[in-house]
Design a protein around this motif. Structure first.
Motif, PDB file in Angstrom:
ATOM      1  N   HIS A 257      63.402  37.559   0.592  1.00 30.03           N
ATOM      2  CA  HIS A 257      64.321  36.637  -0.099  1.00 30.03           C
ATOM      3  C   HIS A 257      64.250  36.802  -1.614  1.00 30.03           C
ATOM      4  O   HIS A 257      65.275  36.788  -2.296  1.00 30.03           O
ATOM      5  CB  HIS A 257      64.013  35.185   0.284  1.00 30.03           C
ATOM      6  N   ALA A 258      63.039  36.975  -2.129  1.00 26.44           N
ATOM      7  CA  ALA A 258      62.881  37.011  -3.586  1.00 26.44           C
ATOM      8  C   ALA A 258      63.340  38.332  -4.192  1.00 26.44           C
ATOM      9  O   ALA A 258      64.002  38.353  -5.225  1.00 26.44           O
ATOM     10  CB  ALA A 258      61.414  36.770  -3.950  1.00 26.44           C
ATOM     11  N   GLN A 259      62.989  39.451  -3.532  1.00 25.39           N
ATOM     12  CA  GLN A 259      63.196  40.745  -4.195  1.00 25.39           C
ATOM     13  C   GLN A 259      64.305  41.595  -3.590  1.00 25.39           C
ATOM     14  O   GLN A 259      64.896  42.413  -4.279  1.00 25.39           O
ATOM     15  CB  GLN A 259      61.886  41.546  -4.156  1.00 25.39           C
ATOM     16  N   THR A 260      64.557  41.422  -2.304  1.00 24.65           N
ATOM     17  CA  THR A 260      65.499  42.330  -1.638  1.00 24.65           C
ATOM     18  C   THR A 260      66.887  41.711  -1.478  1.00 24.65           C
ATOM     19  O   THR A 260      67.899  42.391  -1.646  1.00 24.65           O
ATOM     20  CB  THR A 260      64.931  42.762  -0.266  1.00 24.65           C
ATOM     21  N   GLU A 261      66.938  40.425  -1.185  1.00 25.82           N
ATOM     22  CA  GLU A 261      68.237  39.769  -0.964  1.00 25.82           C
ATOM     23  C   GLU A 261      69.208  39.915  -2.143  1.00 25.82           C
ATOM     24  O   GLU A 261      70.419  40.040  -1.921  1.00 25.82           O
ATOM     25  CB  GLU A 261      68.012  38.287  -0.640  1.00 25.82           C
ATOM     26  N   PRO A 262      68.714  39.934  -3.394  1.00 29.86           N
ATOM     27  CA  PRO A 262      69.657  40.117  -4.511  1.00 29.86           C
ATOM     28  C   PRO A 262      70.479  41.406  -4.425  1.00 29.86           C
ATOM     29  O   PRO A 262      71.527  41.519  -5.068  1.00 29.86           O
ATOM     30  CB  PRO A 262      68.742  40.141  -5.748  1.00 29.86           C
ATOM     31  N   LEU A 263      70.037  42.348  -3.608  1.00 30.99           N
ATOM     32  CA  LEU A 263      70.798  43.592  -3.460  1.00 30.99           C
ATOM     33  C   LEU A 263      72.140  43.352  -2.790  1.00 30.99           C
ATOM     34  O   LEU A 263      73.071  44.140  -2.948  1.00 30.99           O
ATOM     35  CB  LEU A 263      70.007  44.610  -2.639  1.00 30.99           C
ATOM     36  N   ILE A 264      72.248  42.267  -2.029  1.00 33.68           N
ATOM     37  CA  ILE A 264      73.526  41.967  -1.360  1.00 33.68           C
ATOM     38  C   ILE A 264      74.618  41.830  -2.425  1.00 33.68           C
ATOM     39  O   ILE A 264      75.681  42.453  -2.325  1.00 33.68           O
ATOM     40  CB  ILE A 264      73.419  40.688  -0.499  1.00 33.68           C
ATOM     41  N   ALA A 265      74.328  41.052  -3.467  1.00 33.25           N
ATOM     42  CA  ALA A 265      75.315  40.863  -4.536  1.00 33.25           C
ATOM     43  C   ALA A 265      75.577  42.172  -5.273  1.00 33.25           C
ATOM     44  O   ALA A 265      76.722  42.478  -5.641  1.00 33.25           O
ATOM     45  CB  ALA A 265      74.823  39.798  -5.511  1.00 33.25           C
ATOM     46  N   TYR A 266      74.519  42.963  -5.446  1.00 33.08           N
ATOM     47  CA  TYR A 266      74.639  44.254  -6.150  1.00 33.08           C
ATOM     48  C   TYR A 266      75.652  45.151  -5.431  1.00 33.08           C
ATOM     49  O   TYR A 266      76.550  45.729  -6.055  1.00 33.08           O
ATOM     50  CB  TYR A 266      73.256  44.913  -6.199  1.00 33.08           C
ATOM     51  N   TYR A 267      75.499  45.249  -4.114  1.00 31.33           N
ATOM     52  CA  TYR A 267      76.387  46.156  -3.378  1.00 31.33           C
ATOM     53  C   TYR A 267      77.752  45.531  -3.097  1.00 31.33           C
ATOM     54  O   TYR A 267      78.746  46.249  -2.991  1.00 31.33           O
ATOM     55  CB  TYR A 267      75.702  46.654  -2.102  1.00 31.33           C
TER      56      TYR A 267
END
Ligand code: AMP
Length: 188
Positions: free
Chosen positions: A151-161
């Motif tokens: 949740h902290a480090q990987t989930e932000p990639l959703i917005a990135y892609y």
């Protein structure tokens, strides 16, 4: 070349689905988790350092996995592309991947995200622990740390892609074959 990313929380079934996808589309499946476990089994210095972090449910340093990916891209031939499983897991890794691909005039083709709710992650991983014997699947505290790390480090990639128009999501809660079909539909 195609560069697919298989994304999702731990226990979503990325490894299981990766095999069918790699076969169908003639892709080289690269799992950073598997590469790290191979280093641990071989008893290398890198493996020893990684084991402590992995067994604690933390991520290994970005440079370590970025190097593994770069050397795979450089050495694997005769495939139509790559299927990245478990990489990238941080924004820094995603940016490093974009830069690496850009050097060859390539881009990420698509990100396929397999989604399951947190409540299912623990159940799935505990089920897998019996079959695969992974050290990081055995302890509830480690599993919880992996969920927090996701949740902290990987989930932000959703917005990135999403911002780059690459993100596609499938429901990972169903049967393996149903999830597989849903993924294939997203890739045509
Ligand atoms: P996995 O097999 O993908 O669940 O990965 C197992 C463990 O290896 C993770 O919990 C991390 O500790 C480590 N790992 C795998 N891939 C990465 C990555 N891209 N970045 C950092 N750590 C990773």
């Amino acid at each position: 070349m195609k560069y697919y990313i298989l994304f999702g929380p731990p226990g979503a079934g990325k490894g299981t689905q990766a095999m069918a996808m790699a076969q169908k589309f003639n892709l080289c499946h690269v799992s950073t988790g598997e590469l790290l476990r191979a280093e641990i089994s071989a008893g290398t210095e890198l493996g020893l350092r990684a084991a402590a972090l992995i067994n604690d449910g933390k991520l290994v340093p970005d440079e370590v996995v970025e190097g593994m990916i770069a050397s795979r891209f450089a050495s694997v031939k005769n495939v139509d592309g790559f299927l990245l499983d478990g990489f990238p897991r941080t924004l820094k890794q995603a940016e490093a991947l974009d830069e690496l691909l850009d050097e060859d005039g390539e881009v990420v083709t698509a990100v396929v995200s397999i989604m399951i709710p947190d409540s299912m992650i623990v159940e799935r991983i505990q089920g897998r622990a019996m079959k695969e014997g992974r050290a990081d699947d055995a302890s509830l505290a480690t599993i919880q740390n992996r969920i927090d790390t996701y949740h902290a480090q990987t989930e932000p990639l959703i917005a990135y892609y999403k911002a780059r128009g690459k993100y596609r999501e499938v429901d990972g809660t169903g049967a393996i074959e149903d999830v597989r079909e849903a993924i294939f539909k997203k890739l045509v």
